[in-house]
Each structure stands twice: as structure tokens, then as C-alpha cells.
Design an enzyme around this catalytic site. Structure first.
Site, short mmCIF file in Angstrom:
data_model
loop_
_atom_site.label_atom_id
_atom_site.label_comp_id
_atom_site.label_asym_id
_atom_site.label_seq_id
_atom_site.Cartn_x
_atom_site.Cartn_y
_atom_site.Cartn_z
N SER A 27 0.79 -1.24 0.00
CA SER A 27 0.00 0.00 0.00
C SER A 27 0.82 1.28 0.00
O SER A 27 0.25 2.37 -0.13
CB SER A 27 -0.96 0.01 1.19
OG SER A 27 -2.04 -0.86 0.94
N ALA A 35 -13.86 -14.35 -4.80
CA ALA A 35 -14.02 -13.76 -6.13
C ALA A 35 -12.66 -13.50 -6.78
O ALA A 35 -12.49 -13.71 -7.98
CB ALA A 35 -14.82 -12.46 -6.03
N TYR A 95 -10.84 1.70 5.20
CA TYR A 95 -9.76 1.47 4.24
C TYR A 95 -10.27 0.56 3.12
O TYR A 95 -10.80 -0.51 3.37
CB TYR A 95 -8.59 0.80 4.95
CG TYR A 95 -7.28 0.84 4.21
CD1 TYR A 95 -6.45 1.95 4.31
CD2 TYR A 95 -6.88 -0.22 3.42
CE1 TYR A 95 -5.24 1.99 3.64
CE2 TYR A 95 -5.67 -0.19 2.75
CZ TYR A 95 -4.85 0.91 2.86
OH TYR A 95 -3.66 0.95 2.19
N SER A 96 -10.11 1.01 1.89
CA SER A 96 -10.61 0.23 0.76
C SER A 96 -9.64 0.31 -0.40
O SER A 96 -9.38 1.40 -0.94
CB SER A 96 -11.98 0.74 0.30
OG SER A 96 -12.40 0.07 -0.88
N ASN A 97 -9.10 -0.82 -0.81
CA ASN A 97 -8.19 -0.84 -1.95
C ASN A 97 -8.89 -0.45 -3.24
O ASN A 97 -8.25 0.02 -4.19
CB ASN A 97 -7.58 -2.24 -2.09
CG ASN A 97 -6.56 -2.53 -1.00
OD1 ASN A 97 -5.66 -1.75 -0.76
ND2 ASN A 97 -6.72 -3.66 -0.32
N GLY A 139 2.92 -0.78 4.00
CA GLY A 139 2.35 -1.66 3.00
C GLY A 139 2.59 -3.11 3.35
O GLY A 139 3.62 -3.45 3.95
#
Length: 535
Positions: free
Chosen positions: A232, A296, A335-337, A482
Site C-alpha cells: 500500500s 471472487a 480502508y478500501s483498496n 504496506g
């Protein structure tokens, strides 16, 4: 003028002669190497400590120890030149290729030489500078004429760098014993394969390591040249590019996702018209984090950015953007990638170029970050020198099997966490970013305006691609962390970027009282920054 300054002047004068012999209009790194190999100057490595004219400088001695004097370096460079010709289909044997006539004007300092000198000066305080530091600055280049010439001469560049470091320990080592002890404890007690850390403090630099780069080769230590997946921390690079585009008027932080990516943020109550670019960058959009749906992700071997967003759109939002979190900021946070995949897509839509190219042209190349890049597509390989990356696949029991995750399809992370870098490059990047040398003042202010975080790093706040962390001693540091399979990293420093610490572990677990590598990193930051506060 100090003795070292006189020595440096003589090195550059001789390098200018070497450039003129090539007919070059610029002094490049290879000309500096030729100058050092020839033993330019009589002050040697000791500066004011004495004349070493009879023995040559320590840099010259180190080069000679691996069979490189001036003539050998020149021969290697000639072979590199011939190799370059052969790559474009020109045979040196069948063509008359005399050396160009000497340049008529005094050569100017070229970019590769300037970068080599800058790295040299960063490796020691001015009063401690020696010929070895000049050589170290030249040898730290990972691309260009010098590395190719060394390879063609059969010289192991990493081994040569280690010899130079042994001859000239970087300054300030006496101030980092606590950090070195922690590195050793992370391996001995934490059970990690290997760990490295680089500290930059003004004009001083320190590098430490413990453990191994490859568990199948116990003698191979981690190196300052090691490239690793930074997870990240990639977000900071992406946010920087977005803010540069905002400064150029090519987009606005108030633009919505729907404006740039019509119909993409849609489904299960997601609405791109209610999400602006700022929300993407500071994680207040509420968009579902696609990496939370591993099932997924595992249905495909490789992913496009669009397929990652589609995974997120198959779930409802975490919250409605702009909703009240109950905190002082008034905004919910998660937090969202997915946010940064969308930000990367917007960069590509705004510029018409690949995100990887924008990062290289806007950040890596101008700052000389030779080990930093975003792989294209799903390229699984880490280019250049690197350690192996080991994962337990998030299992916490000490006996969990360890897997080698060095090569894997990184398309599933892309703008959210797919980049590769080195400790030195990250310190250089964050030093420049925190120091205000990359973004204009307005965008700098935007980047470092933070909101409180939730269920993330303890005692942290988040800006636009950067975070602040308050250490147990009360000191606040700025940067980013990260984590990917087999590689966890932290890069944090003072708000003005004058002092930086970057650390990386090549395993994604931790024993010995640390819950995960973040605990180790926090202890490293406290050892460096809280110690300084108390002295």
C-alpha cells in the site's frame, strides 16, 4: 577548501579528461569511475588525515582488489559499448568505429554523475566523507553503463558494494545500536527470514540488516540494493500523481467518479455521482474493499482494474459517503483498496497513458528512483536484485507451512499495492514529498489534511495517500506502510522529511511477542525517533 574538497575537485577534473577522450559533452558516472580507478588526487580516502599518494585512495585499492584498475575499467566500458552496438544489430568487427575526437568544450556534469555524487554525499556527513563514499555513490546505480560494464567484466556488483561498505562504514552507525538489536531480535525471536532498515538523517545514512535474503542460501544476506514489493505504499505514489494532475488543472479533487468513469461505480447502492476524487484518496468513499472477497479474486488467474471494481460493486457499500461516523471529523472512514484502483483508472483516463508510465515519468525518473516501478499487467517477476518473499498465508500458528511468494501475478493489487521499490528509493521519495519538493503548496496542504482512521493502524490519521502515526512516546511520524504476501514495509519520518526510516521484512508473520510485523516496525520507529527526542 578542505582536503576532501580538493580531492573531489581532482576527481572531477580527471573525469572531465576521461569524458573528453570519449568525445562526450557530459561527465557521466562511468567517467567518475575511471577517475577513481586511476587514483585521481593524492589525498586518498583520509582527507585531512594524511597523504596517501604512494598507495592510492581506498577507493582505488578496493577496485584493484577485484582486478579493476583504470585500464580494466576502460576495457569493460569498451566491451559495454560493443555490446550496446550488437543489441541494435551493428557489429564492431565489421565496422570502423574509431573513438570520437576530443570535445572542443569543457564537458558539463551529466545526470548520472550528479546522481552518483548526490548518493555519495548522502552516505556520510561532510566531515566524514572519503573516496569510498564517492565509489559507493557510483556503484549504487542499478541501471546504466556502469552496471552493464561491471557485469560484462564478470564483477559481482553487490559483492563489490559490500567491499566498499566494509572499507567505509556509513556515518552515524554509533547512534543506531538499538535499531540493529531490534533487527536481530526480529529474526531470532520474531522468526522472520530477514529484515532490513535504512535511516536517513540530514546528510547521514545508516543501513542495517539481519537474517537472510534466501532461506535456501543461508550465506546470502539482505542488501541495500534489495527490491521488494511495497504494497500500500504504492498509494502514496498514486495520490502524488493525482495531486500533480490537480495542480495542472487536468482534474479536480471535487470531480466525481461518475464524471471520469461513467457507470463504473454503480450497483448494490454504490453511486459514483456521490463519490469525489478526494473521498477516494482519503478512504471516505464507503466503497466496498474488493480484497475482502478472496473467493471472487481467486476465480481468475489475472485481473484487469475493471474486474477488481466489479468485485467491489457486487457488494453493498461499507457506508454511505458523507455519513457521520460519530467522530470529530464527521465523516465515516474505512480502508478500501478499491478506492485506489479507481484513482489509477482516473489517472489513465485523464492522461491517456498507463499509470505505470505516469509514475515513472513524474516521480521515479526525476528523483532517480532506479529501483522503483509499477509492473505492467500481471508481470510476476521482480526485476533486479531482490530477496525471496515468504508467506504463511495469514496463518498465525508457529508451525504453519511457509510458501515462497516472490513471483506472483500482481494485477490483483495494481494501483492499490502493486509497486516495487527499495529502502533507499522510499527514503528519497518520502524525504522529497514531506519536504515539499514534489507538490505545490496547495496540493501539499491537501495531501496532509487528515481524517481519523478506524480499525487500522493504532493512533493513526489518514491524508491523501499518506498517514501519520503517533508513537507511544508521543512523537508523530508521517509516511505509509504496506503489506503483501511475503513482504511488509514501513516508510515513516519527520513532517519535514529531514529524518526518514524505511524497513522491510521478507516474511508476513511475527512471533516473539509481536502480533505482526507492524509491532516490529513500531518498535523500530520508537527506537529511532523517541531516542532522538530524549537526547
Amino acid at each position: 577548501m578542505s582536503a576532501f574538497d580538493k580531492y573531489l575537485h581532482e576527481v572531477i577534473v580527471r573525469a572531465a579528461h576521461e569524458a573528453q577522450e570519449d568525445g562526450s559533452a557530459t561527465i557521466d558516472a562511468q567517467h567518475l569511475l575511471l577517475s577513481l580507478a586511476a587514483g585521481a588526487g593524492s589525498q586518498g580516502s583520509q582527507g585531512s588525515q594524511g597523504n596517501q599518494g604512494s598507495q592510492g585512495s581506498t577507493a582505488q585499492q578496493v577496485l584493484a582488489s577485484v582486478g579493476l584498475d583504470r585500464d580494466a575499467v576502460r576495457e569493460a566500458l569498451d566491451r559495454e559499448f560493443e555490446h550496446s552496438l550488437s543489441t541494435v544489430g551493428v557489429s564492431p568487427v565489421g565496422h570502423d568505429l574509431p573513438r570520437p575526437s576530443p570535445a572542443s568544450q569543457q564537458p558539463k556534469m551529466g545526470a548520472s554523475a550528479r546522481l552518483a555524487l548526490e548518493r555519495s554525499f548522502a552516505s556520510a556527513r561532510k566531515k566524514d566523507q572519503r573516496s569510498e563514499h564517492l565509489l559507493l555513490g557510483i556503484l549504487q546505480a542499478q541501471v546504466g553503463t556502469v552496471p552493464r560494464a561491471l557485469a560484462l567484466a564478470g564483477i559481482d556488483q553487490a559483492e563489490l558494494v559490500d567491499r566498499v561498505r566494509q572499507a567505509a562504514p556509513t556515518s552515524g552507525a554509533e547512534g543506531h545500536e538499538a535499531v540493529q538489536r531490534l533487527l536481530q531480535q526480529a529474526v531470532a525471536q520474531g522468526g522472520l527470514p530477514g529484515i532490513l532498515a535504512e535511516v536517513r538523517d540530514g546528510d547521514g545514512q545508516w543501513f542495517g540488516t539481519a537474517g537472510v535474503a534466501d532461506t535456501t542460501r543461508p550465506g546470502r544476506k539482505r542488501s541495500q540494493h534489495d527490491r521488494f514489493r511495497i504494497g500500500s505504499i504504492s498509494k502514496t505514489f498514486v495520490a502524488t500523481v493525482v495531486l500533480q494532475l490537480a495542480a495542472e488543472g487536468r482534474l479536480s479533487l471535487d470531480d466525481t467518479a461518475e464524471q471520469w468513469l461513467p457507470g463504473v461505480v454503480h450497483g448494490h447502492h454504490h453511486d459514483g455521482a456521490g463519490v469525489d476524487v478526494r473521498m477516494l484518496l482519503n478512504h471516505t468513499s464507503g466503497i466496498f474493499n474488493y480484497t475482502d472477497d478472496q473467493e471472487a479474486l481467486n476465480r481468475r488467474e489475472t485481473h484487469s482494474p475493471e474486474s477488481l471494481v466489479q468485485i467491489a460493486m457486487s457488494h453493498p457499500p461499507t457506508f454511505t459517503p458523507g455519513s457521520d461516523s460519530g467522530s470529530d471529523s464527521g465523516s465515516a472512514w474505512a480502508y478500501s483498496n478499491t478506492n485506489y484502483v479507481l484513482a489509477g483508472m482516473i489517472v489513465e483516463r485523464a492522461t491517456g497513458r498507463a499509470l505505470a508510465e505516469e509514475i515513472t515519468e513524474r516521480i521515479s525518473r526525476p528523483l532517480g528512483l532506479t529501483g522503483t516501478y509499477l509492473p505492467h499487467g500481471g508481470d510476476p517477476v521482480i526485476l533486479g536484485p531482490h530477496s525471496r518473499h515468504y508467506t504463511k498465508l495469514f496463518r498465525t500458528d508457529p508451525g504453519a507451512p511457509v510458501h515462497d511468494a516472490t513471483e506472483f501475478d500482481s494485477s490483483m493489487f495494481w494501483a492499490a499495492g502493486g509497486m516495487i521499490s527499495t529502502a533507499g528509493d522510499l527514503n528519497r521519495f518520502f524525504g522529497a514529498l514531506l519536504g515539499g519538493r514534489i507538490l505545490p503548496p496547495d496540493q501539499q496542504r491537501d495531501m496532509f489534511t487528515t481524517v481519523p482512521t478506524r480499525d487500522w493502524i493504532p493512533d493513526s490519521a489518514y491524508g491523501l495517500g499518506v498517514s501519520s502515526v503517533r508513537l507511544p512516546c508521543g512523537e508523530t511520524v508521517w509516511g505509509m506502510g504496506g503489506a503483501l504476501f511475503g513482504s511488509w514495509s514501513y516508510a515513516y519520518g519527520t513532517r519535514d522529511g529531514s529524518r526518514m526510516v524505511t524497513a522491510n521484512v521478507n516474511g508476513d508473520w511475527s512471533d516473539g511477542g509481536w502480533d505482526d510485523p507492524i509491532g516490529i516496525f513500531t518498535d523500530l520507529l520508537e527506537a529511532e525517533f523517541c531516542r532522538r527526542r530524549d537526547t
